[in-house]
Motif scaffolding. Sequence first.
Motif, PDB file in Angstrom:
ATOM      1  N   ALA A 236       8.522  -4.668  -1.624  1.00 39.91           N
ATOM      2  CA  ALA A 236       7.596  -5.137  -0.586  1.00 39.91           C
ATOM      3  C   ALA A 236       6.156  -4.903  -1.028  1.00 39.91           C
ATOM      4  CB  ALA A 236       7.889  -4.432   0.731  1.00 39.91           C
ATOM      5  N   ASP A 237       5.966  -3.804  -1.742  1.00 40.13           N
ATOM      6  CA  ASP A 237       4.647  -3.483  -2.270  1.00 40.13           C
ATOM      7  C   ASP A 237       4.201  -4.513  -3.309  1.00 40.13           C
ATOM      8  OD1 ASP A 237       2.737  -1.370  -2.016  1.00 40.13           O
ATOM      9  OD2 ASP A 237       3.055  -1.077  -4.197  1.00 40.13           O
ATOM     10  N   ALA A 238       5.141  -4.908  -4.161  1.00 36.80           N
ATOM     11  CA  ALA A 238       4.839  -5.930  -5.174  1.00 36.80           C
ATOM     12  C   ALA A 238       4.497  -7.260  -4.495  1.00 36.80           C
ATOM     13  CB  ALA A 238       6.030  -6.092  -6.122  1.00 36.80           C
ATOM     14  N   VAL A 239       5.214  -7.566  -3.419  1.00 43.21           N
ATOM     15  CA  VAL A 239       4.916  -8.795  -2.670  1.00 43.21           C
ATOM     16  C   VAL A 239       3.492  -8.722  -2.120  1.00 43.21           C
ATOM     17  CG1 VAL A 239       5.512 -10.193  -0.634  1.00 43.21           C
ATOM     18  CG2 VAL A 239       7.333  -9.243  -2.075  1.00 43.21           C
ATOM     19  N   GLU A 240       3.125  -7.557  -1.569  1.00 44.86           N
ATOM     20  CA  GLU A 240       1.763  -7.370  -1.045  1.00 44.86           C
ATOM     21  C   GLU A 240       0.710  -7.561  -2.130  1.00 44.86           C
ATOM     22  OE1 GLU A 240       0.234  -7.446   1.873  1.00 44.86           O
ATOM     23  OE2 GLU A 240       2.339  -7.774   2.355  1.00 44.86           O
ATOM     24  N   ARG A 241       1.011  -7.028  -3.310  1.00 44.46           N
ATOM     25  CA  ARG A 241       0.050  -7.167  -4.418  1.00 44.46           C
ATOM     26  C   ARG A 241      -0.100  -8.614  -4.828  1.00 44.46           C
ATOM     27  NH1 ARG A 241       2.096  -4.252  -8.951  1.00 44.46           N
ATOM     28  NH2 ARG A 241       3.766  -3.437  -7.662  1.00 44.46           N
ATOM     29  N   HIS A 242       1.015  -9.335  -4.845  1.00 43.41           N
ATOM     30  CA  HIS A 242       0.929 -10.757  -5.192  1.00 43.41           C
ATOM     31  C   HIS A 242       0.155 -11.519  -4.124  1.00 43.41           C
ATOM     32  CE1 HIS A 242       2.536 -14.962  -5.717  1.00 43.41           C
ATOM     33  NE2 HIS A 242       1.943 -14.699  -6.862  1.00 43.41           N
ATOM     34  N   ARG A 243       0.404 -11.142  -2.881  1.00 45.23           N
ATOM     35  CA  ARG A 243      -0.307 -11.796  -1.786  1.00 45.23           C
ATOM     36  C   ARG A 243      -1.815 -11.538  -1.900  1.00 45.23           C
ATOM     37  NH1 ARG A 243       1.380 -11.235   4.510  1.00 45.23           N
ATOM     38  NH2 ARG A 243      -0.115 -12.710   5.341  1.00 45.23           N
ATOM     39  N   ALA A 244      -2.163 -10.306  -2.224  1.00 39.85           N
ATOM     40  CA  ALA A 244      -3.582  -9.964  -2.369  1.00 39.85           C
ATOM     41  C   ALA A 244      -4.199 -10.748  -3.521  1.00 39.85           C
ATOM     42  CB  ALA A 244      -3.738  -8.463  -2.603  1.00 39.85           C
ATOM     43  N   TYR A 245      -3.426 -10.876  -4.597  1.00 39.45           N
ATOM     44  CA  TYR A 245      -3.894 -11.656  -5.751  1.00 39.45           C
ATOM     45  C   TYR A 245      -4.170 -13.107  -5.343  1.00 39.45           C
ATOM     46  CZ  TYR A 245      -3.248 -14.673  -9.820  1.00 39.45           C
ATOM     47  OH  TYR A 245      -3.385 -15.663 -10.745  1.00 39.45           O
ATOM     48  N   LEU A 246      -3.202 -13.691  -4.601  1.00 36.12           N
ATOM     49  CA  LEU A 246      -3.361 -15.087  -4.184  1.00 36.12           C
ATOM     50  C   LEU A 246      -4.554 -15.254  -3.246  1.00 36.12           C
ATOM     51  CD1 LEU A 246       0.301 -16.283  -3.412  1.00 36.12           C
ATOM     52  CD2 LEU A 246      -1.114 -16.893  -5.377  1.00 36.12           C
ATOM     53  N   SER A 247      -4.782 -14.236  -2.432  1.00 36.15           N
ATOM     54  CA  SER A 247      -5.861 -14.341  -1.449  1.00 36.15           C
ATOM     55  C   SER A 247      -7.237 -14.377  -2.108  1.00 36.15           C
ATOM     56  CB  SER A 247      -5.797 -13.165  -0.464  1.00 36.15           C
ATOM     57  OG  SER A 247      -4.562 -13.204   0.208  1.00 36.15           O
ATOM     58  N   GLN A 248      -7.288 -13.860  -3.344  1.00 33.17           N
ATOM     59  CA  GLN A 248      -8.571 -13.903  -4.054  1.00 33.17           C
ATOM     60  C   GLN A 248      -8.838 -15.309  -4.562  1.00 33.17           C
ATOM     61  OE1 GLN A 248      -7.969 -11.244  -7.292  1.00 33.17           O
ATOM     62  NE2 GLN A 248      -7.670  -9.482  -5.946  1.00 33.17           N
ATOM     63  N   HIS A 249     -10.080 -15.698  -4.555  1.00 35.94           N
ATOM     64  CA  HIS A 249     -10.513 -16.960  -5.146  1.00 35.94           C
ATOM     65  C   HIS A 249      -9.771 -18.176  -4.585  1.00 35.94           C
ATOM     66  CE1 HIS A 249     -12.368 -14.170  -7.849  1.00 35.94           C
ATOM     67  NE2 HIS A 249     -11.207 -13.778  -8.337  1.00 35.94           N
ATOM     68  N   GLY A 250      -9.294 -18.080  -3.361  1.00 34.91           N
ATOM     69  CA  GLY A 250      -8.704 -19.248  -2.698  1.00 34.91           C
ATOM     70  C   GLY A 250      -7.387 -19.736  -3.270  1.00 34.91           C
ATOM     71  N   ARG A 251      -6.689 -18.854  -4.024  1.00 34.70           N
ATOM     72  CA  ARG A 251      -5.432 -19.322  -4.640  1.00 34.70           C
ATOM     73  C   ARG A 251      -4.356 -19.631  -3.608  1.00 34.70           C
ATOM     74  NH1 ARG A 251      -6.636 -15.021  -8.090  1.00 34.70           N
ATOM     75  NH2 ARG A 251      -7.357 -15.674 -10.137  1.00 34.70           N
ATOM     76  N   LEU A 252      -4.291 -18.804  -2.563  1.00 34.62           N
ATOM     77  CA  LEU A 252      -3.263 -19.014  -1.542  1.00 34.62           C
ATOM     78  C   LEU A 252      -3.492 -20.350  -0.839  1.00 34.62           C
ATOM     79  CD1 LEU A 252      -0.791 -17.924  -0.050  1.00 34.62           C
ATOM     80  CD2 LEU A 252      -2.327 -16.764   1.545  1.00 34.62           C
ATOM     81  N   GLU A 253      -4.738 -20.616  -0.511  1.00 36.38           N
ATOM     82  CA  GLU A 253      -5.065 -21.878   0.154  1.00 36.38           C
ATOM     83  C   GLU A 253      -4.720 -23.060  -0.752  1.00 36.38           C
ATOM     84  OE1 GLU A 253      -9.139 -22.058   1.327  1.00 36.38           O
ATOM     85  OE2 GLU A 253      -8.835 -23.937   2.435  1.00 36.38           O
ATOM     86  N   ARG A 254      -5.040 -22.942  -2.024  1.00 32.48           N
ATOM     87  CA  ARG A 254      -4.729 -24.033  -2.963  1.00 32.48           C
ATOM     88  C   ARG A 254      -3.227 -24.276  -3.042  1.00 32.48           C
ATOM     89  NH1 ARG A 254      -8.824 -22.250  -6.274  1.00 32.48           N
ATOM     90  NH2 ARG A 254      -7.441 -21.150  -7.711  1.00 32.48           N
TER      91      ARG A 254
END
Length: 314
Positions: A236-254
């Motif tokens: 779950a922690d790794a998922v959070e880290r990936h989510r945080a990574y995506l949230s940077q620089h608009g990756r999640l939105e893209r």
Amino acid sequence: MDLNDGIIAGDVRALARAISLVENGDPAAVPLLRALFPRTGAAYLLGITGPPGGGKSTLVDRLIAHYRGRGLRVGVIAVDPSSPFSGGAILGDRVRMQKHATDPGVFIRSMGSRGHLGGLAAATADAAAVLDAGGCGIVILETVGIGQSEVEVAGMVDTTVLVTVPGLGDDVQVLKAGTMEIADIFAVNKADRDGVEKCVIEIEQLLGVREMDESTFLPPIVQLVARDGKGIAELADAVERHRAYLSQHGRLERRRNERLRRQVRAIITGRLGEWAHAKLTNDVEAGENLADLYRRKTDPHTVAAAVLRELGID
Ligand SMILES: Nc1nc2c(ncn2[C@@H]2O[C@H](COP(=O)(O)OP(=O)(O)O)[C@@H](O)[C@H]2O)c(=O)[nH]1
Ligand SMILES: [Mg+2]
């Protein structure tokens, strides 16, 4: 309470009915999805994929408990393209996740291959949207199978966890065959068995040849004993880290925008396919132009070109 209100209130029966409409390709699903769409986008979509018997359902069961402990409503869609069963939980999944069956904050549904005109992936995306609108903070998609279905699921979620187990023999070949790229996180389950280290090293070696720069997310490799609940917090922690990574620089939105574009394409190509099918059955296969073809006075290319010209496609 109408269906729409029921879904927004997170009523489990309303969610189940809505997903049945989606699954059956019921015409009532479209206006419903349209009305729900503005309420979507809050759920985090987590994909759990990997070979059959790898412990995915067991893992999902543990993740449900984890996320419930954090106060989230949890939606689960277990997708099995090889199964003719749908509309409920596949027996094994039901057994594996049964302690959550009476929790109104958990919704679990299996989807099989039966009766999806627009394809299982399209139905799954719509079902996930229903759960999203229903207030699930996290929606977990479990997919069985190797290859195409894994790749499809990876395109539908925010984070993909690829489950593998030691001693499968062909596990690394499976990873090599193109599913490697889809993993944001590797979960080596059944770490109580022999061969875990070997499995981890093989994944590391495969990751080592991947092209990377400093902005690439290096997929973590998490060891699990899902059966005993070991490693769940780390995952779950790794998922959070990936989510945080995506949230940077608009990756999640893209990523999500790309998903929405693909959804539009899938709807259009699905409809075009149906239209073309009807057109071919009615106009071409029933047409007289085929008599000449059968007598070999004309050829398949010429017949096809004439029909396409008529349709304005040349
Ligand atoms: N030894 C061992 N067995 C496990 C572990 N996790 C799951 N299993 C077993 O593996 C079998 C398949 O599990 P399941 O969750 O149904 O796998 P799925 O097909 O990937 O969903 C079941 O008998 C589980 O009890 C684990 O960490 N270690
Ligand atoms: Mg399963």
